[in-house]
Design a protein around this motif. Structure first.
Motif, PDB file in Angstrom:
ATOM      1  N   ILE A   1      15.671  -3.216  -9.157  1.00  0.00           N
ATOM      2  CA  ILE A   1      14.905  -2.273  -9.955  1.00  0.00           C
ATOM      3  C   ILE A   1      13.477  -2.190  -9.455  1.00  0.00           C
ATOM      4  O   ILE A   1      12.926  -3.152  -8.908  1.00  0.00           O
ATOM      5  CB  ILE A   1      14.912  -2.659 -11.453  1.00  0.00           C
ATOM      6  N   LEU A   2      12.870  -1.017  -9.633  1.00  0.00           N
ATOM      7  CA  LEU A   2      11.460  -0.798  -9.312  1.00  0.00           C
ATOM      8  C   LEU A   2      10.651  -0.929 -10.598  1.00  0.00           C
ATOM      9  O   LEU A   2      10.983  -0.292 -11.606  1.00  0.00           O
ATOM     10  CB  LEU A   2      11.252   0.584  -8.708  1.00  0.00           C
ATOM     11  N   VAL A   3       9.594  -1.735 -10.560  1.00  0.00           N
ATOM     12  CA  VAL A   3       8.792  -2.021 -11.748  1.00  0.00           C
ATOM     13  C   VAL A   3       7.340  -1.643 -11.482  1.00  0.00           C
ATOM     14  O   VAL A   3       6.755  -2.059 -10.468  1.00  0.00           O
ATOM     15  CB  VAL A   3       8.885  -3.512 -12.141  1.00  0.00           C
TER      16      VAL A   3
ATOM     17  N   GLU B   1       0.824  -1.211   0.000  1.00  0.00           N
ATOM     18  CA  GLU B   1       0.000   0.000   0.000  1.00  0.00           C
ATOM     19  C   GLU B   1       0.856   1.259   0.000  1.00  0.00           C
ATOM     20  O   GLU B   1       0.431   2.305  -0.510  1.00  0.00           O
ATOM     21  CB  GLU B   1      -0.919   0.002   1.216  1.00  0.00           C
ATOM     22  N   LEU B   2       2.056   1.172   0.579  1.00  0.00           N
ATOM     23  CA  LEU B   2       2.913   2.349   0.683  1.00  0.00           C
ATOM     24  C   LEU B   2       3.918   2.447  -0.465  1.00  0.00           C
ATOM     25  O   LEU B   2       4.185   3.539  -0.966  1.00  0.00           O
ATOM     26  CB  LEU B   2       3.650   2.342   2.028  1.00  0.00           C
ATOM     27  N   VAL B   3       4.496   1.323  -0.865  1.00  0.00           N
ATOM     28  CA  VAL B   3       5.464   1.304  -1.976  1.00  0.00           C
ATOM     29  C   VAL B   3       4.843   0.471  -3.097  1.00  0.00           C
ATOM     30  O   VAL B   3       4.967  -0.758  -3.110  1.00  0.00           O
ATOM     31  CB  VAL B   3       6.810   0.720  -1.537  1.00  0.00           C
ATOM     32  N   PRO B   4       4.155   1.114  -4.054  1.00  0.00           N
ATOM     33  CA  PRO B   4       3.314   0.379  -5.005  1.00  0.00           C
ATOM     34  C   PRO B   4       4.059  -0.162  -6.225  1.00  0.00           C
ATOM     35  O   PRO B   4       3.534  -0.133  -7.336  1.00  0.00           O
ATOM     36  CB  PRO B   4       2.289   1.437  -5.425  1.00  0.00           C
ATOM     37  N   TYR B   5       5.279  -0.637  -6.033  1.00  0.00           N
ATOM     38  CA  TYR B   5       6.063  -1.173  -7.144  1.00  0.00           C
ATOM     39  C   TYR B   5       6.569  -2.566  -6.787  1.00  0.00           C
ATOM     40  O   TYR B   5       6.846  -2.867  -5.616  1.00  0.00           O
ATOM     41  CB  TYR B   5       7.284  -0.291  -7.445  1.00  0.00           C
ATOM     42  N   TYR B   6       6.729  -3.408  -7.820  1.00  0.00           N
ATOM     43  CA  TYR B   6       7.517  -4.620  -7.644  1.00  0.00           C
ATOM     44  C   TYR B   6       8.985  -4.212  -7.514  1.00  0.00           C
ATOM     45  O   TYR B   6       9.437  -3.276  -8.171  1.00  0.00           O
ATOM     46  CB  TYR B   6       7.371  -5.554  -8.848  1.00  0.00           C
TER      47      TYR B   6
END
Length: 530
Positions: free
Chosen positions: A121-123, A96-101
């Protein structure tokens, strides 16, 4: 008999005096690092909120779109990067707070296959785009590293030693104030001398936070000096079998070599989905071993939301879906459960934001207690004729410059995280460099300070100014994105701004209070002289 009774009080007095000396000197030695640990730890309690504040305005996630299937996303990323399939890779799920894979991959270097390195990496789960490297927005991670290892090699052992000394300081403080612990529990003498106020602040905060500080000292000691306990366990409990200890602790890795026979991985994602559908299970991350090979494994890890500090973990063989290893509430492991309980208590991730706010307030109070303790030492040394002015200046610079510099440097870190271009090469190094440079600058400016209260007031006002500039920069650079994020349920950006605003209010209030007190003291001295 009477002689022995008469000799007891002097002996007891000598013991207390020695404890006071040890408490003062050891506290003085570790005070800058201890302040940094608690200050950085307080900010780290909101690690994910700070990460959301830093990243999402640059790369907002459109919740109106549907998530790309994980299988499609994995195949897409493996095609984009030269992944080393002989090892493993991990995927952290969006929250909910960091909405990335977050993909953790081992990639083969361009020069030779042996030149491999790790990357994260952020996806975007909606578009499948790689939005940034995990360390491109480094502030939240940097503050977290400061908390447990100073962002230095071997720093965790140094922090472990600080935790050990801190534990002794706590125990010695309890013995020193044992007789007056209840009688003077809430005593704060506002109408007395400055030394009495500092002593009361130091004592009251120390007494009221005893359960909190003991928990932090013990858990921090165990987590940072785990190698010491591992050696003892290996020798006495595990009969020298280190791998058995690591397996029980949850650090077991497959030793199988990668098979040359390929395997379709669709079953792996079916197994992930089946595990994710279990009641009271919240999926945290997935680890693939030998992806695409006949002996591929998939490790699904999450938390049991119905239990306290309970981690659920199951490892499947992809080919036939058989369970290789399983950890849950029914498969109890004292070693791993103890570690998970310590981690949950230490980072307060067992409850809601209200507990984290309470932890934050307590950590800030302890930071103030550390500064008050050093000021007591300085006041005591100044009235002693044999005290060296140079030593007093060094301790003053270390206390005011070190502790005040950390506060200013943290504000500078937030400003740099917002103003540095997202595409700047070596962005994380620039951020760390600005943090260290501002810390050193404040320490140098604090070496020769005549009026301590005035100097502290200036540092607090400087911190307030930097935070105000950061908030203004937020709304000048990303007004539409911030509002859209709020409407989409991402409240961390404005939440961090509110936190910065409250910190500004506290800093300004404290600075005004110190200035007023200082002016009153000067006026009283002038009247006395006349």
């Amino acid at each position: 008999m009477n002689t022995s009774m008469k000799s007891n009080p002097p002996v007891q007095h000598k013991v207390i005096k020695n404890l006071i000396e040890a408490h003062s000197w050891l506290g003085l030695i570790i005070s800058p690092l201890l302040f940094l640990v608690f200050w950085a730890g307080a900010v780290t309690l909101f690690h994910d909120e700070v990460a959301q504040w830093a990243i999402t305005p640059h790369h907002p996630v459109d919740n109106t779109q549907v998530d790309i299937p994980l299988a499609t996303l994995v195949e897409q990323k493996l095609a984009e990067y030269p992944v080393d399939y002989n090892g493993r890779f991990r995927i952290n799920m969006p929250t909910e707070l960091v909405p990335y894979y977050i993909f953790y991959l081992d990639v083969i270097g361009a020069q030779s296959p042996s030149d491999s390195h790790s990357m994260a990496i952020l996806v975007d789960p909606k578009s499948g785009d790689t939005v940034a490297g995990k360390d491109d927005f480094y502030l939240s991670q940097f503050i977290y590293h400061l908390h447990y290892n100073l962002d230095l090699p071997g720093g965790s052992y140094l922090i472990g030693m600080v935790a050990l000394i801190f534990l002794f300081a706590l125990v010695s403080g309890i013995f020193i104030h044992a007789r007056k612990l209840l009688k003077h529990f809430f005593l704060y003498r506002v109408d007395k001398q400055r030394r009495d106020k500092l002593l009361d602040l130091h004592t009251v905060v120390g007494v009221m936070t005893i359960p909190f500080t003991l928990m932090y000292a013990l858990s921090g000691l165990i987590l940072n000096l785990a190698i010491v306990f591992q050696l003892a366990f290996v020798v006495f409990i595990y009969q020298g079998d280190r791998q058995a200890l690591f397996n029980d602790a949850g650090f077991n890795r497959t030793t199988e070599l990668r098979s040359e026979t390929p395997l379709d991985m669709d079953n792996a994602f079916n197994l992930i989905e089946q595990t994710q559908q279990k009641p009271n299970f919240e999926l945290r991350n997935i680890i693939f071993h030998h992806y695409g090979a006949e002996n591929a494994l998939v490790q699904v890890r999450g938390t049991d939301t119905a239990s306290f500090a309970q981690r659920d973990e199951v490892t499947y063989r992809v080919q036939d879906g058989s369970v290789i290893n399983k950890v849950n509430a029914d498969n109890y492991n004292v070693f791993r459960q103890g570690r998970d309980v310590l981690v949950s208590l230490h980072f307060s991730n067992f409850a809601g934001v209200d507990i984290r706010i309470l932890y934050f307030i307590l950590a800030m109070a302890i930071s103030a207690m550390i500064v008050a303790g050093n000021m007591l030492w300085l006041d005591k040394r100044r009235v002693q004729r044999q005290s060296s002015p140079r030593s007093i200046a060094i301790v003053t610079g270390m206390t005011i410059g070190g502790c005040g510099g950390i506060i200013v440097a943290t504000a500078v870190g937030f400003l740099c995280e917002r103003l540095l271009p997202a595409t700047l090469y070596g962005r994380s190094e620039w951020l760390v460099g600005c943090f260290v440079a501002s810390l050193l600058a404040v320490m140098l400016c604090s070496l020769k300070v005549n009026d301590i209260k005035r100097h502290i007031s200036k540092l607090l006002l400087l911190t307030s100014s930097i935070l105000i500039i950061t908030i203004v920069a937020d709304w000048l650079l990303f007004p539409e994105q911030i509002l859209a994020l709020w409407q989409n349920g991402y409240h961390g950006v404005i939440g961090v701004q509110i936190g910065m605003g409250l910190m500004v209010a506290v800093c300004i209030f404290t600075a005004v209070k110190l200035t007023t007190t200082n002016q009153t003291a000067r006026l009283e001295n002038a009247i006395t002289v006349n």
